[in-house]
Design a protein around this motif. Structure first.
Motif: not given
Length: 320
Positions: A254, A274, A277, A291-292
């Protein structure tokens, strides 16, 4: 939140080029973004080692939200070649200005700190140095060499600038054989003029492809920020572009706005998005995906490197 008028070690404003920009709105962070303030004994010890060796860290300069967790594990990302960047990206909190000359003692100071921290894996990044003939490529080589000499068991990950218009720089750094060569694309091509105006999307993509051409054994890595106004379809297209360049490891996190003069957060992407993704990226063939909301380029880099090697071994085993 810091301001553009905050100074670098009390000497000069961090972002003089942004001072006259209109303020952008600041969105309230959702609960999944909030982190605890740093303060553990190990955090304090790590901070002392960094200070004692006169080092700069991107953890502090970029205002990383994970600094408390990482420094409590003695994981600090070293930022070499000074603390003033020759670029003025709209998302970045690293100070902009005319850099000082390179410190010839920095490679050895970084190596000593790596040894003292007992790091199994270290991440070395830098400011952009467009003022240098090679963009700082030789300095990266010197730092890698110093770490190899003093801490031969430590694996080395570098996060480099784009070396735009610096002929031979990419090859020089790749030939020093870092274990991981990371360069972040940061955002989708459409947003480059407003978010990363000094860079060129396809040059950054080509940089990582060129690393693989020089040495296919080097792991390549790149990262994206979400929440700057990109669409889902654009993120997926960048994934395809990355795989066409044979990039091994993708990180997506982010975007968080450093000051009111920086680019505004368009939206806070949910943890569920996320996660989606990550699932999609894995199907596209990346060896590893992180992805986070709080993912950053060097977050959990030591653990991720172990997983990266394991993923390569598993992939090679399937091909035998």
């Amino acid at each position: 939140m810091v301001t553009v008028l905050d100074t670098v070690k009390g000497e000069r404003p961090r972002h003089p080029e942004k001072a006259n920009r209109p303020d952008t709105p600041v969105l309230r962070k959702p609960k999944w973004i909030r982190v605890k303030a740093p303060g553990s004994p190990v955090y304090t010890e790590t901070k002392k080692i960094v200070r004692d060796h006169g080092l700069v860290t991107v953890c502090e300069e970029a205002g990383c939200p994970n600094i408390g967790e990482c420094w409590s594990k003695k994981h600090a990302t070293m930022m070499i070649m000074g603390e003033a960047c020759t670029r003025a990206c709209a998302f970045c909190n690293v100070a902009t200005g005319l850099p000082k000359p390179l410190d010839p003692e920095e490679p050895e100071n970084v190596a000593r700190a790596v040894e003292k921290l007992g790091l199994k894996h270290v991440v070395i990044t830098s400011v952009d140095r467009d003022d240098l003939a090679d963009g700082g490529a030789q300095h990266f080589v010197d730092v890698i060499g110093a770490i190899r000499a003093r801490a031969p068991g430590t694996t080395i990950e570098i996060l480099t600038p784009d070396f735009l218009r610096k002929e031979g720089a990419i090859e020089k750094v790749a030939e020093a054989k870092p274990d991981v060569f990371n360069h972040n694309l940061e955002t989708v091509p459409r947003l480059y003029p407003s978010i990363r105006p000094g860079a060129r999307y396809f040059h950054s993509l080509r940089l990582l492809q060129r690393v693989k051409e020089v040495d296919p054994t080097i792991f390549t890595k790149s990262g994206l920020m979400a929440g700057l106004g990109e669409s889902r379809e654009e993120i997926l297209q960048v994934m395809d572009d990355m795989r066409s360049a044979d990039i091994d490891f993708l990180t997506i996190g982010q975007y968080l706005q450093p000051t009111r003069k920086h680019a505004a957060v368009d939206r806070f992407v949910t943890p569920e998005e996320f996660a989606s993704y990550e699932r999609i990226a894995r199907t596209k063939g990346f060896l590893l995906v992180s992805s986070s909301p709080l993912t950053r380029s060097s977050y959990h880099a030591d653990e991720d490197f172990v997983r990266l090697r394991e993923a390569r071994e598993a992939s090679l085993s399937k091909q035998r």
